[in-house]
Design an enzyme around this catalytic site. Structure first.
Site, short mmCIF file in Angstrom:
data_model
loop_
_atom_site.label_atom_id
_atom_site.label_comp_id
_atom_site.label_asym_id
_atom_site.label_seq_id
_atom_site.Cartn_x
_atom_site.Cartn_y
_atom_site.Cartn_z
N LYS A 140 0.85 -1.20 0.00
CA LYS A 140 0.00 0.00 0.00
C LYS A 140 0.88 1.25 0.00
CE LYS A 140 -3.99 -1.80 2.59
NZ LYS A 140 -5.04 -1.63 1.57
N ARG A 169 -10.14 -11.67 1.83
CA ARG A 169 -10.96 -12.75 1.28
C ARG A 169 -10.20 -14.07 1.32
NH1 ARG A 169 -11.41 -9.50 -4.27
NH2 ARG A 169 -11.22 -7.83 -2.76
N1 BES Z 1 -7.93 -3.82 4.40
C1 BES Z 1 -8.17 -3.39 3.09
C2 BES Z 1 -9.50 -2.65 2.94
C3 BES Z 1 -9.65 -1.36 3.70
C4 BES Z 1 -9.39 -0.14 3.08
C5 BES Z 1 -10.10 -1.36 4.99
C6 BES Z 1 -9.56 1.04 3.78
C7 BES Z 1 -10.26 -0.19 5.70
C8 BES Z 1 -10.00 1.01 5.09
C9 BES Z 1 -8.20 -4.59 2.13
O1 BES Z 1 -7.41 -5.66 2.50
C10 BES Z 1 -7.69 -4.09 0.81
O2 BES Z 1 -6.58 -3.68 0.75
N2 BES Z 1 -8.54 -4.16 -0.20
C11 BES Z 1 -8.18 -3.72 -1.50
C12 BES Z 1 -8.81 -4.69 -2.46
C13 BES Z 1 -8.29 -4.56 -3.87
C14 BES Z 1 -6.83 -4.94 -3.95
C15 BES Z 1 -9.11 -5.48 -4.77
C16 BES Z 1 -8.73 -2.32 -1.70
O3 BES Z 1 -9.75 -1.97 -1.05
O4 BES Z 1 -8.16 -1.55 -2.47
ZN ZN Z 2 -5.39 -5.51 1.86
#
Ligand code: BES
Ligand code: ZN
Ligand code: ZN
Length: 501
Positions: free
Chosen positions: A277, A351
């Site tokens: 990230k 997931r």
């Molecule tokens: N933990 C994150 C989602 C999240 C984002 C929670 C902001 C709380 C606040 C999750 O694991 C994630 O990174 N999801 C990705 C999915 C994508 C790679 C398909 C996302 O939301 O960008």
């Molecule tokens: Zn994630």
């Protein structure tokens, strides 16, 4: 903070302040306040402070007495009556109690007649939860503690007549729920170097001991040996040991009955892994175990409330780190269900651990399954910070979630899991890939999970990415973990009919 119900004539009430409520622009004050002023507190009616009061939500006025045993009145605004709802009440109470702390009140009196005319059920329960919520703070790592933290010390619900028996029950429920939420907030707020998977397992074990739940925590080797390849792919790059925690609650005469199973995402820190990230998206990612925390908070609450159904909690816990041994985008793993998954983005890790937990839940023969997860940023894009998404294979479950949430001021709104979305998860090399396109990402995540739900079991997936976390403090509460989900789960446990699924 202690709560009690005190029965005595109004002339004997004593407190640093008593609380009354009023709507904005109302023609008359609420009946309990009017009659108290008329019979016991004419000094209030004559005070100019009463004229300054606006009734706006988040606003309150202090009216000072002289020589009366009630030293002050805190008149709390509820906003306009036409806009009133349970979340407004919660907000008003939380804000008011924070003001009581600021003014260093030790004892706060709440006449039960103050609730008269407020169009809402179970106000005592809501009041208690909101009081605990509003006064919550997290200062474990501050060298200098807030000296007002213990204030107010006591909240007395005041009544002239013998209160109905269910009131004491409501008080206990409110406290159990408030404490459960506070506990969930603590777990989320604890930094990721403290609240790692092993820490969460220790907490679950403590709960089990205190309330008589059954507890188990699988370690790294057992998770791998069991064939949970999707879960294992998440923690491969991490030095923190993973845990697959299970907690089981069962009332005495409910043994052998199929349980409600709750599955919670417990990613104690989500860096994104190799799909790292960027700055701005990584800082708050200790919140990524908000689903697991809500379930632990729920278990803490039901330890006292003791609802009449068996419940199992399954919490896959891990942190998601980049490392030489971390999972690479493009790897294919075999999940517990036997389905193979091409991992194209290691940041879609929630997931992966949830799909193994969902498949594993079959061994408990669930009557119904609910999973909670801070699963997608897309959910925040769609619904904003204060609303969770519900996705399901059962209209009954969807209604149950939305209605239970509505009663306690937690908002859920549906997203569809139509077959047209299946295309998104088709892989060239494996049974499924772990991401689809950006557009519709929250639904793709739900579609992915649906593939792993044991056959014919009613299920609801709750994406709580927004409401599990509050970026900035508000007049009603501090920033950080919110405990979102705990209240709705308690409500669901009280309403659900497992034999009617
Ligand atoms: N933990 C994150 C989602 C999240 C984002 C929670 C902001 C709380 C606040 C999750 O694991 C994630 O990174 N999801 C990705 C999915 C994508 C790679 C398909 C996302 O939301 O960008
Ligand atoms: Zn994630
Ligand atoms: Zn995540």
């Amino acid at each position: 903070m202690e709560f009690s119900i005190i029965t005595e004539p109004a002339s004997a009430w004593s407190a640093d302040a008593v609380v009354f409520f009023a709507f904005k622009d109302a023609d008359e004050y609420l009946p309990g306040f009017s009659s108290w002023m008329a019979s016991d507190a004419d000094w209030v009616a004559g005070s100019p402070a009463l004229g300054d009061f606006s009734g706006e939500l988040d606003n309150s006025s202090v009216i000072y007495g002289s020589g009366s045993s009630v030293q002050r009145v805190l008149l709390v605004g509820l906003g306009e009556e036409k806009d009133f709802s349970v979340d407004k009440f919660l907000q008003a109470v939380s804000t008011a109690l924070r003001k009581c702390r600021e003014l260093k009140f030790r004892t706060v009196g709440v006449p039960l007649v103050a609730f008269e005319g407020i169009p809402l059920e179970d106000k005592l329960e809501h009041f208690v939860v909101a009081a605990i919520e509003g006064l919550y703070s997290f200062d474990e790592f501050k060298s200098k503690k807030d000296e007002k933290k213990g204030l107010p010390e006591t909240i007395r619900f005041l009544t002239e007549d013998e209160p109905p028996a269910h009131l004491a029950e409501m008080l206990l429920k409110g406290q159990a729920v408030g404490q459960g939420m506070g506990y969930a907030r603590d777990l989320v707020n604890l930094p990721p170097n403290v609240a790692n998977p092993v820490y969460l397992a220790d907490e679950a074990k403590k709960l089990a001991k205190q309330y008589g739940f059954k507890f188990k925590a699988m370690k790294r080797k057992e998770i791998i040996d069991k064939g949970m390849g999707a879960f294992a792919s998440v923690f491969r790059g991490s030095n923190d040991e993973p845990r697959m925690i299970t907690l089981e609650y069962c009332p005495k005469d409910r043994e052998g009955q199929k349980p409600l199973v709750l599955v919670g995402k417990g990613v104690t820190f989500d860096t994104g892994g190799i799909s790292l990230k960027p700055t701005g998206f990584i800082e708050d990612m200790k919140c990524d175990m908000g689903g697991a925390a809500a379930i632990l908070g729920f278990f803490r609450a039901i330890g006292t409330i003791k609802p009449d159904l068996p419940v199992v909690g399954i919490l896959p816990c891990a942190d998601n780190m980049p490392d030489a041994s971390a999972t690479r985008p493009g790897e294919v793993v075999t999940s517990f269900s036997g389905k193979t998954i091409e991992i194209l983005n290691t940041d879609a890790e929630g997931r992966l651990l949830l799909c193994d937990a969902l498949a594993y839940s079959a061994q408990f023969e669930p009557a119904a399954i609910i999973d909670l997860a801070t699963l997608t940023g897309g959910c925040i894009v769609a619904f904003g910070w204060d609303v969770a998404a519900v996705m399901d294979n059962s209209a009954l479950m969807q209604n149950l979630v939305i209605e239970s949430g509505t009663r306690v001021g937690e908002r859920f709104w549906p997203m569809p899991l139509w077959d047209i979305y299946k295309e998104e998860l088709k892989s060239e090399v494996a049974d499924l890939k772990n991401i689809g396109s950006r557009e519709g990402m929250t639904i793709h995540a739900g579609m992915f999970l649906k593939e792993f739900v044991p056959e014919d079991v009613p299920w609801a997936h709750l994406d709580i990415a927004g409401p599990a976390w509050r970026k900035k403090k508000t007049p009603a509460g501090s920033a950080g973990g919110t405990g979102f989900g705990v209240r709705t789960l308690v409500e669901i446990a009280e309403r659900i009919d497992l034999e009617d699924m």
